[in-house]
Enzyme design. Sequence first.
Site, PDB file in Angstrom:
ATOM      1  N   ASP A 265      22.944   4.077  -1.029  1.00  0.00           N
ATOM      2  CA  ASP A 265      22.800   3.315  -2.259  1.00  0.00           C
ATOM      3  C   ASP A 265      21.315   2.965  -2.389  1.00  0.00           C
ATOM      4  O   ASP A 265      20.505   3.281  -1.512  1.00  0.00           O
ATOM      5  CB  ASP A 265      23.717   2.072  -2.252  1.00  0.00           C
TER       6      ASP A 265
HETATM    7  C1  BGC Z   1      24.424   0.396  -7.224  1.00  0.00           C
HETATM    8  C2  BGC Z   1      25.079   1.738  -7.340  1.00  0.00           C
HETATM    9  C3  BGC Z   1      24.325   2.590  -8.328  1.00  0.00           C
HETATM   10  C4  BGC Z   1      22.883   2.689  -7.886  1.00  0.00           C
HETATM   11  C5  BGC Z   1      22.025   3.575  -8.764  1.00  0.00           C
HETATM   12  C6  BGC Z   1      22.934   0.490  -6.974  1.00  0.00           C
HETATM   13  O1  BGC Z   1      22.311  -0.729  -7.035  1.00  0.00           O
HETATM   14  O2  BGC Z   1      25.048  -0.327  -6.183  1.00  0.00           O
HETATM   15  O3  BGC Z   1      26.414   1.593  -7.724  1.00  0.00           O
HETATM   16  O4  BGC Z   1      24.927   3.847  -8.416  1.00  0.00           O
HETATM   17  O5  BGC Z   1      22.329   1.378  -7.874  1.00  0.00           O
HETATM   18  O6  BGC Z   1      21.774   2.994  -9.986  1.00  0.00           O
END
Ligand code: BGC
Length: 736
Positions: A265
Amino acid sequence: MTTRQLQDLIEKMSTDEKLAQITQLNPVCFGFPYITPLTGPDPGLRIDRNLASSIGSVLNCDNASDAAAMQKAHLQEDPHSIPLLFMADIIHGFKTIFPIPLAMGCSFSPSNIEEASRIAALESSVSGIHVTFSPMGDLVRDPRWGRVMESFGEDPLLNSMLCAASVRGYQGADVRQPYHIASCIKHFAAYGAPEGGREYNTVDMSRGILHETYLPAYRSALQAGAEMVMAAFHVFDRVPASASPYLLSRILRDEWDFQGAVISDFNSVGELIAHGVARDGKEAAEKAISAGLDIEMMSTHYMENLNISLQEGTITEQMLDDAVLRILSLKNKLGLFEHPYKDASPEAEKKYHLCPEHRAAARRIAGESIVLLKNEGILPLDTNSLLGLTGPFSRSPHVLGGWSAGNTEGVSLYEGLCGKIPSSRIKINEWGEAGSALEENSDIDVIPEDLIASFRDCPIVIAAVGENQIDTGEGASKTVLRLSPHQEQLLQVLSEAGKKVIAVIFSGRPLEIFPVLPYCAAVIQAWFPGTEAGNALADILFGDVNPSARLSMSFPYTVGQIPVYYNHFNTGRPRVPSAPPTRYISAYLDCPEKPLYPFGYGLSYSDFIYSDMKLTQGEGGTGSDSKGLTASITVTNASPVDGIETVQLYIRDMHASVVRPVKELKDFCRIFIPGGEARQISFRITKETLSFYQTDSFLFDPGYFEIMIGKNSEDTLSETIYIDETFIGKQEKEMP
Ligand code: BGC
């Protein structure tokens, strides 16, 4: 390309190029002046400019022209001409926004989810996107957590079926086909259970609950073919998920044989330092790649450090090559080596974005996701009514909810009502604010004197209330789930003035609405319905659509009950309704232990009556399914109004080697029943239906089972049956 050709390509790549290939950055890092909101720290570009040309993938580029320009420049600069992979958060639509996933979960309709995902894939693919970070398979039980909106709810079966449907919709039969994108299931694993509902917080649970309750949705998405997995931010069993060999290697690779790429993530590799399991970025990178994390999102610890780690022998070339092969294989599956621009096309964007067909689907699906919670016979409305309309969401276009891919506006409730009756019959006085927990409390806490007077001729007033959409989604944990004080006061004042109040509640989570129920003649849980919000709500309010949605998540009486969910364990001292009252049971002194509205609950304009429940034994099917039971029931639509009913099968394993939930959803059937008619619904129960997680595998334990069929998780008819090893059931009225 064949795998052999991909491996040959990898052999030609330098270590730095390989590390860049498994790094994902946003368009800013490619020199594009993007102002997309970041959900974590901005990595800047601390890498060598030359290496930027070898980066493997891009986060959240949102239009065909930029994607094509970036791809073109990249292909000219990358020494091996390896195309970029564009990934983005397409959560509940791209331009045509569908209801939030928690709401779509309420439709209990895999085909709705598949359709919404298919349209999202089409609209985003023409904007150059190849992979979506969706669906979110995280099961949720705590509405304090802002991301419950992104989940399909609290039930493992429903979650699993809808995640699989979502993957099918995005990917179609083959991701290489036009207008399909790959799906990345997230956030592995059990991210939906943070302690206290606080974002990014620790998750701690037994292995049994993990396997039985939290893992099935991710697994079902992978069985449906999801090409990627995103590791989560949190700590699970004392190890951050992004560096967890148990989650990423043992479960994903060894037990489930997942061959695709795993991505971190946003900066979750860097966060291993704050978690206290890595001294610095180098150790963080080593731990993550060794655990099985292939791609690093929005941080550059792999690029900056793993070269040295290789020289030191802390990681192996094989680990790196495996990770690179996984991302190249996905690019290959998508056909990017031959068609690096895939479906990106500004003309197609014009043709498909928000086209009438997509809007019609969004309206229909929203109508099937909005839940009628209370109705004292006031709904549906008569088109001759004179209506009052008030509350902060009366004319607000901010009805899409979090993760709306940068879009901000949908059809307002007022616009929707005007599509049904002349505006002259709607008295609007939009007092109130959808205050956010992020802002100072507004000073509009005194209801203006003319508010009630302005509704003088309106016996019915619709109050459009709820939480601000910016209070939903990531980083939106809250401890107070009530409507704002001025919204509660609004409902009270209207009711005390003798108005029949219809509360339409916009929210990304179950709110604590118990205190305002006495003021409302009807309550509609709108959630955030998306682009067609107002039209879908008007369809429900005037009865053009008969409400059919059922709650995907229980509503608490009060925040103090949370987590409150239907499939809990029994305790040693449960409440026994027939026993004399005593203090020493598992209950609260000041509140029921049950939810206000349970999972599966929702009203209709039809009146469905359940009768004649039967269990029959029988052969049929194949393999382990060859012996089984059939549970059937008759559902009668005792009203003149045609409607859709969601008939739900729950089962309780009465005695087993470990404690079993008091009930578990095992199947459901969404069925249209014309007014005045009856239908018989049958469910097949097999060994698989009754199996549960027992040290490493799912097994069935012979014994007594209570089979329940009903309209929600509380309101069921039931029969108890003994089932032995041969799976020949023997019906017993009472257990010994
Ligand atoms: C979130 C994810 C997301 C990623 C990219 C993160 O902060 O937890 O769900 O896909 O950002 O935007």
